[in-house]
Design a protein around this motif. Structure first.
Motif, PDB file in Angstrom:
ATOM      1  N   ARG A  25       7.378  20.951  18.763  1.00 12.14           N
ATOM      2  CA  ARG A  25       7.275  22.118  19.624  1.00 12.14           C
ATOM      3  C   ARG A  25       6.789  21.725  21.016  1.00 12.14           C
ATOM      4  NH1 ARG A  25       2.038  24.257  19.908  1.00 12.14           N
ATOM      5  NH2 ARG A  25       2.918  26.161  20.758  1.00 12.14           N
ATOM      6  N   VAL A  26       6.949  22.675  21.932  1.00 11.19           N
ATOM      7  CA  VAL A  26       6.504  22.455  23.307  1.00 11.19           C
ATOM      8  C   VAL A  26       5.181  23.183  23.483  1.00 11.19           C
ATOM      9  CG1 VAL A  26       7.051  22.899  25.736  1.00 11.19           C
ATOM     10  CG2 VAL A  26       8.882  22.274  24.137  1.00 11.19           C
ATOM     11  N   SER A  27       4.152  22.464  23.956  1.00 11.35           N
ATOM     12  CA  SER A  27       2.863  23.148  24.116  1.00 11.35           C
ATOM     13  C   SER A  27       2.660  23.610  25.554  1.00 11.35           C
ATOM     14  CB  SER A  27       1.710  22.255  23.664  1.00 11.35           C
ATOM     15  OG  SER A  27       1.735  21.034  24.353  1.00 11.35           O
ATOM     16  N   ALA A  28       3.315  22.950  26.510  1.00 11.28           N
ATOM     17  CA  ALA A  28       3.183  23.380  27.901  1.00 11.28           C
ATOM     18  C   ALA A  28       4.394  22.929  28.692  1.00 11.28           C
ATOM     19  CB  ALA A  28       1.907  22.814  28.516  1.00 11.28           C
ATOM     20  N   LEU A  29       4.712  23.676  29.709  1.00 10.41           N
ATOM     21  CA  LEU A  29       5.810  23.275  30.581  1.00 10.41           C
ATOM     22  C   LEU A  29       5.502  23.667  32.013  1.00 10.41           C
ATOM     23  CD1 LEU A  29       8.843  25.691  30.150  1.00 10.41           C
ATOM     24  CD2 LEU A  29       6.617  26.131  29.175  1.00 10.41           C
ATOM     25  N   THR A  30       6.047  22.879  32.931  1.00  8.10           N
ATOM     26  CA  THR A  30       5.888  23.155  34.354  1.00  8.10           C
ATOM     27  C   THR A  30       7.266  23.380  34.951  1.00  8.10           C
ATOM     28  OG1 THR A  30       3.962  21.709  34.407  1.00  8.10           O
ATOM     29  CG2 THR A  30       4.938  22.277  36.526  1.00  8.10           C
ATOM     30  N   VAL A  31       7.369  24.414  35.726  1.00  9.44           N
ATOM     31  CA  VAL A  31       8.638  24.754  36.349  1.00  9.44           C
ATOM     32  C   VAL A  31       8.439  24.780  37.862  1.00  9.44           C
ATOM     33  CG1 VAL A  31      10.384  26.570  36.568  1.00  9.44           C
ATOM     34  CG2 VAL A  31       9.342  26.125  34.351  1.00  9.44           C
ATOM     35  N   ARG A  32       9.377  24.173  38.569  1.00 11.75           N
ATOM     36  CA  ARG A  32       9.321  24.188  40.037  1.00 11.75           C
ATOM     37  C   ARG A  32      10.247  25.286  40.554  1.00 11.75           C
ATOM     38  NH1 ARG A  32       8.289  19.500  42.974  1.00 11.75           N
ATOM     39  NH2 ARG A  32      10.261  19.722  44.055  1.00 11.75           N
ATOM     40  N   ILE A  33       9.687  26.162  41.360  1.00 16.90           N
ATOM     41  CA  ILE A  33      10.490  27.248  41.912  1.00 16.90           C
ATOM     42  C   ILE A  33      10.388  27.215  43.428  1.00 16.90           C
ATOM     43  CG2 ILE A  33      10.815  29.749  42.036  1.00 16.90           C
ATOM     44  CD1 ILE A  33       9.627  29.985  39.287  1.00 16.90           C
ATOM     45  N   GLY A  34      11.515  27.106  44.075  1.00 19.89           N
ATOM     46  CA  GLY A  34      11.535  27.098  45.531  1.00 19.89           C
ATOM     47  C   GLY A  34      11.135  28.448  46.098  1.00 19.89           C
ATOM     48  N   GLN A  35      10.405  28.408  47.200  1.00 17.00           N
ATOM     49  CA  GLN A  35       9.991  29.648  47.860  1.00 17.00           C
ATOM     50  C   GLN A  35      11.184  30.458  48.338  1.00 17.00           C
ATOM     51  OE1 GLN A  35       7.285  28.747  51.040  1.00 17.00           O
ATOM     52  NE2 GLN A  35       5.517  29.388  49.864  1.00 17.00           N
ATOM     53  N   TRP A  36      12.293  29.779  48.521  1.00 15.48           N
ATOM     54  CA  TRP A  36      13.480  30.451  49.039  1.00 15.48           C
ATOM     55  C   TRP A  36      14.483  30.785  47.942  1.00 15.48           C
ATOM     56  CZ3 TRP A  36      14.019  31.778  54.202  1.00 15.48           C
ATOM     57  CH2 TRP A  36      12.974  31.346  55.016  1.00 15.48           C
ATOM     58  N   SER A  37      14.113  30.511  46.706  1.00 17.80           N
ATOM     59  CA  SER A  37      15.005  30.919  45.627  1.00 17.80           C
ATOM     60  C   SER A  37      14.761  32.403  45.383  1.00 17.80           C
ATOM     61  CB  SER A  37      14.716  30.121  44.356  1.00 17.80           C
ATOM     62  OG  SER A  37      13.528  30.588  43.753  1.00 17.80           O
ATOM     63  N   SER A  38      15.640  33.027  44.629  1.00 16.49           N
ATOM     64  CA  SER A  38      15.503  34.473  44.425  1.00 16.49           C
ATOM     65  C   SER A  38      14.594  34.784  43.241  1.00 16.49           C
ATOM     66  CB  SER A  38      16.885  35.085  44.205  1.00 16.49           C
ATOM     67  OG  SER A  38      17.486  34.469  43.092  1.00 16.49           O
ATOM     68  N   VAL A  39      13.970  33.749  42.681  1.00 19.57           N
ATOM     69  CA  VAL A  39      13.158  33.961  41.489  1.00 19.57           C
ATOM     70  C   VAL A  39      11.736  34.376  41.865  1.00 19.57           C
ATOM     71  CG1 VAL A  39      12.306  32.912  39.366  1.00 19.57           C
ATOM     72  CG2 VAL A  39      14.503  32.219  40.316  1.00 19.57           C
ATOM     73  N   VAL A  40      11.256  35.415  41.248  1.00 20.73           N
ATOM     74  CA  VAL A  40       9.883  35.859  41.460  1.00 20.73           C
ATOM     75  C   VAL A  40       9.013  35.229  40.371  1.00 20.73           C
ATOM     76  CG1 VAL A  40       8.354  37.866  41.619  1.00 20.73           C
ATOM     77  CG2 VAL A  40      10.746  38.036  42.373  1.00 20.73           C
ATOM     78  N   PRO A  41       8.106  34.314  40.749  1.00 20.68           N
ATOM     79  CA  PRO A  41       7.322  33.588  39.745  1.00 20.68           C
ATOM     80  C   PRO A  41       6.558  34.512  38.810  1.00 20.68           C
ATOM     81  CG  PRO A  41       6.996  32.614  41.904  1.00 20.68           C
ATOM     82  CD  PRO A  41       7.801  33.854  42.120  1.00 20.68           C
ATOM     83  N   GLY A 102      13.642  23.892  48.480  1.00 15.20           N
ATOM     84  CA  GLY A 102      13.053  25.227  48.519  1.00 15.20           C
ATOM     85  C   GLY A 102      13.895  26.288  47.852  1.00 15.20           C
ATOM     86  N   ASP A 103      15.083  25.911  47.347  1.00 13.90           N
ATOM     87  CA  ASP A 103      15.838  26.911  46.594  1.00 13.90           C
ATOM     88  C   ASP A 103      16.032  26.463  45.147  1.00 13.90           C
ATOM     89  OD1 ASP A 103      17.617  24.878  47.026  1.00 13.90           O
ATOM     90  OD2 ASP A 103      19.272  26.176  47.668  1.00 13.90           O
ATOM     91  N   GLU A 104      15.187  25.511  44.719  1.00  9.39           N
ATOM     92  CA  GLU A 104      15.380  24.980  43.373  1.00  9.39           C
ATOM     93  C   GLU A 104      14.694  25.822  42.300  1.00  9.39           C
ATOM     94  OE1 GLU A 104      13.272  23.937  45.876  1.00  9.39           O
ATOM     95  OE2 GLU A 104      13.247  21.793  45.455  1.00  9.39           O
ATOM     96  N   LEU A 105      15.176  25.618  41.121  1.00 11.56           N
ATOM     97  CA  LEU A 105      14.544  26.169  39.939  1.00 11.56           C
ATOM     98  C   LEU A 105      14.759  25.106  38.886  1.00 11.56           C
ATOM     99  CD1 LEU A 105      13.337  28.607  38.298  1.00 11.56           C
ATOM    100  CD2 LEU A 105      15.672  28.982  37.591  1.00 11.56           C
ATOM    101  N   GLU A 106      13.717  24.364  38.585  1.00 11.53           N
ATOM    102  CA  GLU A 106      13.931  23.278  37.645  1.00 11.53           C
ATOM    103  C   GLU A 106      12.719  23.036  36.765  1.00 11.53           C
ATOM    104  OE1 GLU A 106      15.014  20.409  40.570  1.00 11.53           O
ATOM    105  OE2 GLU A 106      12.955  19.768  40.882  1.00 11.53           O
ATOM    106  N   LEU A 107      13.015  22.497  35.617  1.00  8.20           N
ATOM    107  CA  LEU A 107      11.984  22.120  34.674  1.00  8.20           C
ATOM    108  C   LEU A 107      11.406  20.802  35.156  1.00  8.20           C
ATOM    109  CD1 LEU A 107      11.095  23.405  32.054  1.00  8.20           C
ATOM    110  CD2 LEU A 107      12.744  21.982  30.867  1.00  8.20           C
TER     111      LEU A 107
END
Ligand SMILES: [Zn+2]
Length: 113
Positions: A25-41, A102-107
């Motif tokens: 199982r996965v106990s923790a994960l970090t995701v990088r979200i660009g400030q200019w992507s459309s994703v709201v953290p 700044g537009d990335e969304l990645e694990l």
């Protein structure tokens, strides 16, 4: 429900890694979200626990790293953009239509058990 589908696709990628590495199982994960992507953290954080139900990521801790935007100024090269100024060089105000970062969304990181 944009963020819920993003959560699901991140979970899918994480499960692939888990399978490759043979973890249970996965106990923790970090995701990088660009400030200019459309994703709201905040929305992604909120959607994640429900999306992870019944998967090996259930109960995993989600950390989000915000990546500032970097544009390319014809004069100054790569410059860190300010959200309030839009896609313009903060030094000379030239338009920087191309985002280098700044537009990335990645694990970024997975902690397996
Ligand atoms: Zn400039």
């Amino acid at each position: 429900m944009h963020e819920a589908s993003i959560a699901l696709s991140l979970i899918e990628v994480a499960c692939d890694v888990l399978r490759e590495q043979g973890g249970s199982r996965v106990s923790a994960l970090t995701v990088r979200i660009g400030q200019w992507s459309s994703v709201v953290p905040e929305a992604l954080s909120a959607a994640f626990p429900a999306s992870a139900q019944g998967t090996p990521l259930q109960g995993a801790r989600l950390s989000i790293v915000r990546v500032p935007g970097v544009g390319e100024c014809p004069e100054h090269g790569p410059v860190t953009l300010q959200l309030t100024r839009g896609l313009r060089c903060p030094l000379c105000d030239a338009p920087t239509p191309k985002l280098l970062e700044g537009d990335e969304l990645e694990l970024d990181e997975l902690i397996l058990e």
